[in-house]
Every structure is written in C-alpha cells, then in structure tokens.
Design a protein around this motif. Structure first.
Motif, PDB file in Angstrom:
ATOM      1  N   ILE A 104      32.344 -55.032 -81.688  1.00 52.10           N
ATOM      2  CA  ILE A 104      32.115 -53.715 -81.091  1.00 52.10           C
ATOM      3  C   ILE A 104      30.759 -53.640 -80.385  1.00 52.10           C
ATOM      4  O   ILE A 104      30.433 -52.634 -79.767  1.00 52.10           O
ATOM      5  CB  ILE A 104      32.232 -52.597 -82.155  1.00 52.10           C
ATOM      6  CG1 ILE A 104      31.274 -52.863 -83.322  1.00 52.10           C
ATOM      7  CG2 ILE A 104      33.660 -52.486 -82.672  1.00 52.10           C
ATOM      8  CD1 ILE A 104      31.205 -51.696 -84.298  1.00 52.10           C
ATOM      9  N   ASP A 105      29.957 -54.702 -80.500  1.00 48.53           N
ATOM     10  CA  ASP A 105      28.666 -54.740 -79.809  1.00 48.53           C
ATOM     11  C   ASP A 105      28.275 -56.205 -79.651  1.00 48.53           C
ATOM     12  O   ASP A 105      28.538 -57.006 -80.555  1.00 48.53           O
ATOM     13  CB  ASP A 105      27.612 -53.992 -80.653  1.00 48.53           C
ATOM     14  CG  ASP A 105      26.356 -53.697 -79.844  1.00 48.53           C
ATOM     15  OD1 ASP A 105      26.384 -53.923 -78.611  1.00 48.53           O
ATOM     16  OD2 ASP A 105      25.351 -53.258 -80.441  1.00 48.53           O
ATOM     17  N   LEU A 106      27.671 -56.550 -78.510  1.00 49.33           N
ATOM     18  CA  LEU A 106      27.343 -57.963 -78.271  1.00 49.33           C
ATOM     19  C   LEU A 106      26.115 -58.072 -77.386  1.00 49.33           C
ATOM     20  O   LEU A 106      26.031 -57.434 -76.339  1.00 49.33           O
ATOM     21  CB  LEU A 106      28.544 -58.658 -77.592  1.00 49.33           C
ATOM     22  CG  LEU A 106      28.333 -60.094 -77.122  1.00 49.33           C
ATOM     23  CD1 LEU A 106      27.950 -61.001 -78.277  1.00 49.33           C
ATOM     24  CD2 LEU A 106      29.598 -60.625 -76.447  1.00 49.33           C
ATOM     25  N   LYS A 107      25.153 -58.864 -77.840  1.00 47.95           N
ATOM     26  CA  LYS A 107      23.932 -59.085 -77.053  1.00 47.95           C
ATOM     27  C   LYS A 107      23.609 -60.571 -77.011  1.00 47.95           C
ATOM     28  O   LYS A 107      23.834 -61.295 -77.973  1.00 47.95           O
ATOM     29  CB  LYS A 107      22.753 -58.355 -77.705  1.00 47.95           C
ATOM     30  CG  LYS A 107      22.874 -56.864 -77.595  1.00 47.95           C
ATOM     31  CD  LYS A 107      21.605 -56.152 -78.012  1.00 47.95           C
ATOM     32  CE  LYS A 107      21.739 -54.665 -77.741  1.00 47.95           C
ATOM     33  NZ  LYS A 107      22.864 -54.051 -78.500  1.00 47.95           N
ATOM     34  N   ILE A 108      23.043 -60.994 -75.864  1.00 47.36           N
ATOM     35  CA  ILE A 108      22.573 -62.372 -75.772  1.00 47.36           C
ATOM     36  C   ILE A 108      21.096 -62.375 -76.130  1.00 47.36           C
ATOM     37  O   ILE A 108      20.327 -61.554 -75.621  1.00 47.36           O
ATOM     38  CB  ILE A 108      22.764 -62.930 -74.355  1.00 47.36           C
ATOM     39  CG1 ILE A 108      24.249 -62.986 -74.035  1.00 47.36           C
ATOM     40  CG2 ILE A 108      22.142 -64.307 -74.226  1.00 47.36           C
ATOM     41  CD1 ILE A 108      24.588 -63.834 -72.840  1.00 47.36           C
ATOM     42  N   LEU A 109      20.684 -63.261 -77.002  1.00 44.80           N
ATOM     43  CA  LEU A 109      19.271 -63.362 -77.368  1.00 44.80           C
ATOM     44  C   LEU A 109      18.659 -64.563 -76.634  1.00 44.80           C
ATOM     45  O   LEU A 109      19.365 -65.324 -75.986  1.00 44.80           O
ATOM     46  CB  LEU A 109      19.140 -63.574 -78.881  1.00 44.80           C
ATOM     47  CG  LEU A 109      19.883 -62.573 -79.770  1.00 44.80           C
ATOM     48  CD1 LEU A 109      19.723 -62.954 -81.235  1.00 44.80           C
ATOM     49  CD2 LEU A 109      19.374 -61.156 -79.526  1.00 44.80           C
ATOM     50  N   ASN A 110      17.352 -64.717 -76.740  1.00 46.08           N
ATOM     51  CA  ASN A 110      16.704 -65.874 -76.127  1.00 46.08           C
ATOM     52  C   ASN A 110      17.373 -67.150 -76.577  1.00 46.08           C
ATOM     53  O   ASN A 110      17.599 -68.069 -75.796  1.00 46.08           O
ATOM     54  CB  ASN A 110      15.228 -65.909 -76.506  1.00 46.08           C
ATOM     55  CG  ASN A 110      14.467 -64.860 -75.727  1.00 46.08           C
ATOM     56  OD1 ASN A 110      14.918 -64.433 -74.650  1.00 46.08           O
ATOM     57  ND2 ASN A 110      13.354 -64.418 -76.269  1.00 46.08           N
ATOM     58  N   SER A 111      17.682 -67.176 -77.870  1.00 50.34           N
ATOM     59  CA  SER A 111      18.452 -68.304 -78.362  1.00 50.34           C
ATOM     60  C   SER A 111      19.581 -67.740 -79.206  1.00 50.34           C
ATOM     61  O   SER A 111      19.341 -67.090 -80.208  1.00 50.34           O
ATOM     62  CB  SER A 111      17.531 -69.207 -79.186  1.00 50.34           C
ATOM     63  OG  SER A 111      18.263 -69.827 -80.203  1.00 50.34           O
ATOM     64  N   GLY A 112      20.779 -67.917 -78.777  1.00 45.66           N
ATOM     65  CA  GLY A 112      21.925 -67.441 -79.550  1.00 45.66           C
ATOM     66  C   GLY A 112      22.389 -66.039 -79.184  1.00 45.66           C
ATOM     67  O   GLY A 112      22.094 -65.516 -78.109  1.00 45.66           O
ATOM     68  N   PHE A 113      23.126 -65.428 -80.110  1.00 43.14           N
ATOM     69  CA  PHE A 113      23.750 -64.127 -79.862  1.00 43.14           C
ATOM     70  C   PHE A 113      23.557 -63.214 -81.066  1.00 43.14           C
ATOM     71  O   PHE A 113      23.368 -63.689 -82.187  1.00 43.14           O
ATOM     72  CB  PHE A 113      25.262 -64.279 -79.665  1.00 43.14           C
ATOM     73  CG  PHE A 113      25.645 -65.162 -78.540  1.00 43.14           C
ATOM     74  CD1 PHE A 113      25.937 -64.635 -77.292  1.00 43.14           C
ATOM     75  CD2 PHE A 113      25.744 -66.538 -78.729  1.00 43.14           C
ATOM     76  CE1 PHE A 113      26.308 -65.457 -76.251  1.00 43.14           C
ATOM     77  CE2 PHE A 113      26.105 -67.373 -77.687  1.00 43.14           C
ATOM     78  CZ  PHE A 113      26.394 -66.829 -76.451  1.00 43.14           C
ATOM     79  N   TYR A 114      23.674 -61.922 -80.801  1.00 47.15           N
ATOM     80  CA  TYR A 114      23.758 -60.968 -81.901  1.00 47.15           C
ATOM     81  C   TYR A 114      24.974 -60.085 -81.639  1.00 47.15           C
ATOM     82  O   TYR A 114      25.175 -59.614 -80.515  1.00 47.15           O
ATOM     83  CB  TYR A 114      22.499 -60.100 -81.981  1.00 47.15           C
ATOM     84  CG  TYR A 114      22.586 -59.058 -83.080  1.00 47.15           C
ATOM     85  CD1 TYR A 114      22.376 -59.427 -84.410  1.00 47.15           C
ATOM     86  CD2 TYR A 114      22.920 -57.735 -82.795  1.00 47.15           C
ATOM     87  CE1 TYR A 114      22.490 -58.491 -85.428  1.00 47.15           C
ATOM     88  CE2 TYR A 114      23.036 -56.799 -83.810  1.00 47.15           C
ATOM     89  CZ  TYR A 114      22.819 -57.183 -85.120  1.00 47.15           C
ATOM     90  OH  TYR A 114      22.946 -56.261 -86.128  1.00 47.15           O
ATOM     91  N   CYS A 115      25.803 -59.887 -82.655  1.00 46.57           N
ATOM     92  CA  CYS A 115      26.943 -59.007 -82.419  1.00 46.57           C
ATOM     93  C   CYS A 115      27.237 -58.173 -83.660  1.00 46.57           C
ATOM     94  O   CYS A 115      26.721 -58.439 -84.748  1.00 46.57           O
ATOM     95  CB  CYS A 115      28.175 -59.817 -82.031  1.00 46.57           C
ATOM     96  SG  CYS A 115      28.787 -60.853 -83.340  1.00 46.57           S
ATOM     97  N   LYS A 116      28.047 -57.128 -83.437  1.00 45.71           N
ATOM     98  CA  LYS A 116      28.509 -56.320 -84.561  1.00 45.71           C
ATOM     99  C   LYS A 116      30.020 -56.401 -84.625  1.00 45.71           C
ATOM    100  O   LYS A 116      30.695 -56.352 -83.594  1.00 45.71           O
ATOM    101  CB  LYS A 116      28.081 -54.858 -84.379  1.00 45.71           C
ATOM    102  CG  LYS A 116      26.609 -54.661 -84.599  1.00 45.71           C
ATOM    103  CD  LYS A 116      26.260 -53.197 -84.493  1.00 45.71           C
ATOM    104  CE  LYS A 116      24.765 -52.997 -84.690  1.00 45.71           C
ATOM    105  NZ  LYS A 116      24.364 -51.663 -84.234  1.00 45.71           N
ATOM    106  N   SER A 117      30.526 -56.528 -85.846  1.00 45.57           N
ATOM    107  CA  SER A 117      31.957 -56.655 -86.021  1.00 45.57           C
ATOM    108  C   SER A 117      32.405 -55.641 -87.068  1.00 45.57           C
ATOM    109  O   SER A 117      31.726 -55.412 -88.064  1.00 45.57           O
ATOM    110  CB  SER A 117      32.256 -58.086 -86.478  1.00 45.57           C
ATOM    111  OG  SER A 117      33.487 -58.136 -87.137  1.00 45.57           O
ATOM    112  N   SER A 118      33.547 -55.041 -86.807  1.00 40.96           N
ATOM    113  CA  SER A 118      34.060 -54.040 -87.737  1.00 40.96           C
ATOM    114  C   SER A 118      34.975 -54.743 -88.748  1.00 40.96           C
ATOM    115  O   SER A 118      35.828 -55.541 -88.373  1.00 40.96           O
ATOM    116  CB  SER A 118      34.807 -52.997 -86.912  1.00 40.96           C
ATOM    117  OG  SER A 118      35.719 -52.308 -87.691  1.00 40.96           O
ATOM    118  N   SER A 119      34.778 -54.448 -90.042  1.00 46.51           N
ATOM    119  CA  SER A 119      35.595 -55.118 -91.056  1.00 46.51           C
ATOM    120  C   SER A 119      35.949 -54.148 -92.188  1.00 46.51           C
ATOM    121  O   SER A 119      35.605 -52.974 -92.129  1.00 46.51           O
ATOM    122  CB  SER A 119      34.859 -56.342 -91.602  1.00 46.51           C
ATOM    123  OG  SER A 119      33.601 -55.960 -92.098  1.00 46.51           O
TER     124      SER A 119
END
Ligand code: FAD
Ligand code: AMP
Lengths: 309, 242
Positions: A104-119
């Motif tokens: 439900i949310d996704l960002k690119i970081l300097n190295s890698g990714f950050y995301c949010k997932s609904s569970s």
C-alpha cells in the motif's frame, strides 16, 4: 533502476489497477519497461512507458526467461491479482527475487526499498525494509493515485518464445462469471446479506449496481444458501476487496465479513437494526428497511440523471 | 496417491491482533489451522474416505507451539505430520523451506489454502511450484481424482470458472466450497495421540526482508447518519452524482 510493470487487461481493456502501477512506477523510476500480451497498438499507446515488450501469453512469462533476463537490474511492480500472483512467482524464480504482496506504500531509498504491506486481514500494516537487492511488489488495488500523464513514446519490442509450455492441462468447460464489472477491479461495490431474505430480491441490488457502474457482492450465508454464486462472496473465506465505495445492505458486519472489506475507502451501511455491528465500522449509515432505502437511492439517482439531460 | 497438505497456524479471526515490540502478542490469541487449509485438509480426508490407498501428510513451517494443531490435523484424518522447525517470517522463506521438503519426498498432489490469513499473500503455492517445477493452480473450488495421474478441478479466474483436468504432480490453492470443514471425532483424537510429529531442523537463512514495524491501520473517523429523506445529500457527499 529500471522498473518493470506487468500490464493486466480484461476484454482488451487495461485494468484500473494497472494504471495505478504505471503511475506509481513513473513517480519512482525513470525507466519504465512494461510487459503486455495485448497486441493492439491503439490500446497499448495509453501506457506511459519507455519500453513496451509484447509477448504472446503473459501468464507464461517463464517461456521468455532468456529474453527478459537481460533486464536483470530492475525491480517489479504489478497489481496484486490472481494472474500476477502466478506471474510474479515465475519472475521470482527467474530473477531470484522475493515477492511482497498487498503493498500500500512504496519508496526507493538510497540503497534498497521501503514499503508497507497490509496483513492479518487488514488489521496490521507492516513496514518492510529491503536493504539490498531488488524485489517484486504486488500492489493492493486502490492504494495509489492514477495520473493520466502520457508523455512517453515507448519503443516496441515483440518477443517470441522458442520454448514449449511445460504443463499438460485440458480445459473442459469455461463458465463466464456474468459480473459485468469484475469485483476485484470495481471502484464501487454493492454487497447484500441475509437481510434481503431471498434470491429474487437481488433485482433491486443489480439495478442499483447498473446505475452506479458497480460490481455486486454478498455475504457468506447468502452464497451458502445458493442465492448468489460463490464467486461473489466476500470476507475471510471469500474474496478480499478494497473499493473506493462499499455499500453493505442487510449485512450484520460479522468480523469474518469485515476481514474481506474493511480496507474499502468509504463504507456505507444500510441496516434495519440500529445495533448492527457494521455501524461501528462504517463511514455512513442509514438505519432503515433495505426494501425502502434501495428503491429510494435508485429513484434519487434516476432523478439526477434526468435532471442532467 | 500421496497427498501433502501444507497448513499455516494463524490467529482465529475473532482474536485481537496486537504487536508489542514488533512481536505478535500471542498470549491471548487462539490459534487455528488457516481456514483455507482446513478446507484443503477436509477435501483430502474426503478423498481418502473414498479410496483407502491415499496417504495424507501434513506439513507446517513453524515452532513447537503449532504441534497441537498438527495433532488436530492427524485427528481429522491425516496419516503423518511434519514440522519444519523455523519461525515463519514471510511467504518467500516459507516457500523455500516447503520446496526443499517437496524435493526430498514424492507427492502427487500438494494442497494448500488459497491464502494464509496472517501474511495474506496467496503466493506460497505458486512460489513452491516455480521452484520445484510443478504446475500450480489457485484458487480451486472443487477437486476430484480422475485416475492415478490426473485430477479435475474448478479453477476460479478473473471473469470465469474453468473446469480443468490437469496431470499430477500439481499444487492447488484451495477455497470453499471444495469441502465442508471436518471436526475430529473421538476415535480420531485417540488415534492421533499415538502418532509422532516429525520435526525437521533447518538453519535459518539470512533474512533479506526486514520487518521493521507492525501498526494498526488508521481508524475510521466516525459514522455520519442519513435517512431516506436526505439520500441525495449522501450521494452528493460520495461524489456519486455525475
Ligand atoms: C470461520 C468462519 C469464516 C467465515 N467467513 C465469512 C466470510 O468470508 N464472509 C462472510 O460474509 N461471512 C463469513 N462468516 C460468517 C459470518 O460470521 C456471519 O455469519 C455472516 O457474515 C452473516 O451474514 P449476514 O450479515 O448476511 O447475515 P446476518 O448475520 O443474518 O445479518 C443479516 C442482517 O440484515 C439485517 N436486516 C434484516 N432485515 C433487513 C431489512 N429489511 N433491511 C435492512 N437490513 C435488514 C439484520 O438486522 C442483520 O444485521 C464466517 C464464519 C466463520 C465461523
Ligand atoms: N508456515 C506455513 N507452513 C505451511 N504451509 C504454509 C505456511 N504458510 C503458508 N502456507 C501455505 O501456503 C498457502 C498460501 O499462503 P500465503 O502465500 O502466505 O498466503 C497457505 O494457504 C498454506 O497452505
């Protein structure tokens, strides 16, 4: 990093959920590669991508592994649909990448990714850090805005696979689900429960759905009773949906029902019992008899349409 | 025919899900076999009732606390139970472990649920399928055995339901109405008591996906009531009027 997007279509129409993915991709990557099996240039022109790869059968993407392997330095975005669950696991094996669903949310970081997932049936949102390497993200419907931006002139690449399909399967009979609008992709869903009392009373629900361009759904007992097909049953043991607007008509709001619908943006509950638990999980409520309220909504919509013309 | 049923052990849907320090507060939670896997297991037991030569194994990736649910699966009618003794972090890790297990054994039919009700990924069956090169179909709402190497299923697709005959080995993600949930009877419970749960030890691999936080979704801001007489205001507010 390249972003590869899988294009999902239904009757030669690209799904809304795919446009969400394309819009998201364009926000976080500047080289978009879209893969599709639609071979009609008029239709795929609406895809805002840098490269368009056209293959024969997108559900068998593993047949093209050698050709697509050269896009190794990529991450993947596609809608979280039945079709893409299968495609993503094929890609996962080809590129040795993890798959994350319900994003439900996704960002690119300097190295890698950050995301949010609904569970946990939409009761928990996990924040996930992918520190190294890439990932395949399955995007939950109606989580990102759609931009109608279309400023790219994609390069078209046609791929033909030299391989044969791996598995033997024989389709005997195919029953179309006569939902005019697919439940998963619908912006508006009209759902009804045991409060409607018999199968025949769905006529007004279908009429309302028609007027709103909505899909229809139902609670579990309704499909158990055979009033509606199982494919319409939403909830913990049915389909999980997240439309913009969810109408719950004559549904009590049991926790197992909520598990399938509680991530809808707006919930409108119509119930004769002011104590129905669903009212505790709704944005709008009408306390009243569905057999009066639904015709009144239909009437109000018709009046509005007539006033406009 | 050898059937493997993969079960997840998940909180009962009526449980309140609370995370403390990024750990699920398990104390007050009643754990159950995932509802979709319960359908899968029930169908496997029904098939065995028709054909005694069928052998059913159940597999869970999880910790010791899940043994009571594996025992329940034995009581319902499974012949043997296996547990890979690793804390399940995500669907990718779980599918690698299941794939390893499948490679080392012979199964004709691998039944899973359409999705687990904790991760809700609906993907382990396809990931395992891709890894071991088995066909995978999900969600299927009916299953019958045609002959030793063919099964027939109803596969739900986006706009249709297809009746398909597919050759084994195959992995299926099950959903209702494939079977009615089975409740263990006294004889089953007694029989299960004497059976062993096979524990498989595995090294935990390095975790690439780091789950950093677990939070509740935003609450709805409160309800606004309308009546039959101001329905047009509601439709206006929903921006439904074109
Ligand atoms: C393991 C498990 C899994 C389950 N999975 C699901 C699932 O996936 N989906 C699901 O839906 N359920 C599921 N259930 C069942 C769930 O617990 C409820 O029983 C079910 O959701 C109730 O359906 P209902 O609201 O249609 O019926 P009821 O609970 O009978 O409610 C009917 C409602 O209609 C109202 N009503 C009556 N007459 C009128 C009228 N004239 N106008 C307006 N309102 C009226 C009543 O006040 C009442 O609130 C599951 C249960 C279990 C145990
Ligand atoms: N920890 C686990 N152990 C065994 N099987 C599992 C486990 N987690 C998931 N599965 C199986 O994989 C299916 C899909 O799970 P998921 O992809 O997590 O939604 C479930 O319905 C189970 O059959």
């Amino acid at each position: 990093m390249n972003c590869i997007v899988i294009i999902e279509s239904s009757n030669n129409k690209i799904e809304n959920s795919t446009f969400e993915c394309i819009s998201l991709a364009n926000k976080i990557s500047d080289n978009i590669i879209a893969i599709t099996d639609i071979n009609d240039e008029k239709i795929i022109k609406s895809i805002n991508a840098d490269t368009l790869i056209i293959i024969d059968d997108i559900e068998k993407i593993y047949l093209y592994d050698e050709e697509i392997k050269k896009y190794e330095d990529s991450f993947f975005i596609m809608s979280d649909s039945l079709m893409n669950k299968k495609i993503s696991s094929q890609l996962s094996e080809i590129f040795k990448l993890p798959v994350l669903s319900n994003i439900i949310d996704l960002k690119i970081l300097n190295s890698g990714f950050y995301c949010k997932s609904s569970s946990y049936n939409n009761n928990v949102i996990s924040g996930i850090n992918i520190q190294s390497g890439s990932c395949i993200f399955l995007i939950k419907n109606n989580s990102f805005d759609i931009d109608i931006l279309n400023n790219k002139k994609p390069e078209l690449i046609h791929l033909k696979s030299k391989k044969n399909h791996l598995f033997k399967m024989k389709i005997f009979n195919k029953k179309e689900i006569n939902n005019k609008i697919s439940l998963n992709d619908a912006k508006i869903v009209i759902s009804a429960g045991r409060g409607l009392k018999s199968a025949g009373n769905w006529e007004m629900i279908e009429k309302l759905a028609d007027l709103l361009g909505a899909a229809t759904a139902c609670s579990k007992p309704v499909s158990d009773l055979g009033w509606r097909p199982h494919s319409e049953h939403v909830g913990q043991t049915g389909i999980k949906i997240s439309p913009e607007i969810y109408f719950a008509v004559g549904i009590s709001g049991a926790i197992q029902h909520l598990a399938g619908v509680n991530s809808s943006k707006k919930i409108i509950v119509i119930n004769i019992d002011s104590d129905a638990p669903f009212f505790n999980n709704a944005d709008y409520g009408i306390i009243g008899d569905a057999f009066e309220i639904i015709p009144a909504i239909i009437e109000s919509l018709r009046k509005n349409i007539n006033d406009k013309s | 025919m050898d059937i493997l049923v993969c079960i997840s052990c998940v909180p009962d849907t009526t449980s309140k899900i609370i995370f403390n320090d990024n750990k699920l507060a398990k104390e007050d939670i009643q754990f159950i076999i995932g509802p979709y896997e319960d359908y899968a297991l029930s169908r496997a037991v029904e098939l065995k009732e028709e054909n005694k030569s069928i052998n059913i194994s159940v597999l869970n990736v999880g910790l010791e606390e899940n043994d009571s649910l594996l025992r329940r699966a034995l009581a319902v009618g499974a012949d043997s139970a296996f547990r890979i003794n690793v804390n399940p972090n995500d669907s990718n890790q779980v599918s690698s472990l299941i794939a390893d297990f499948v490679r080392g054994n012979k199964f004709d039919l691998i039944l899973m649920g359409k999705e687990s009700t904790d991760f809700n990924s609906g993907i382990v069956h396809h990931l395992v399928g891709s890894k071991v090169k088995f066909n995978s179909l999900s969600p299927v709402s009916s299953l019958s055995i045609v002959d030793n190497s063919t099964v027939e299923v109803n596969l739900e697709r986006k706009n249709s339901i297809e009746k398909i005959q597919v050759s084994t080995p195959v992995i299926l993600g099950c959903q209702e109405p494939i079977a009615d949930w089975k409740i263990p009877n006294m004889r089953g419970i007694m029989k299960a008591r004497s059976k062993e749960i096979n524990i498989i030890e595995k090294e935990e691999k390095e975790i690439k996906l780091k789950y950093e936080s677990f939070t509740s979704p935003p609450k709805r801001s409160g309800i606004k009531y309308f009546t039959k007489d101001n329905i047009s205001d509601l439709l206006e507010e929903l921006k439904i009027f074109k």
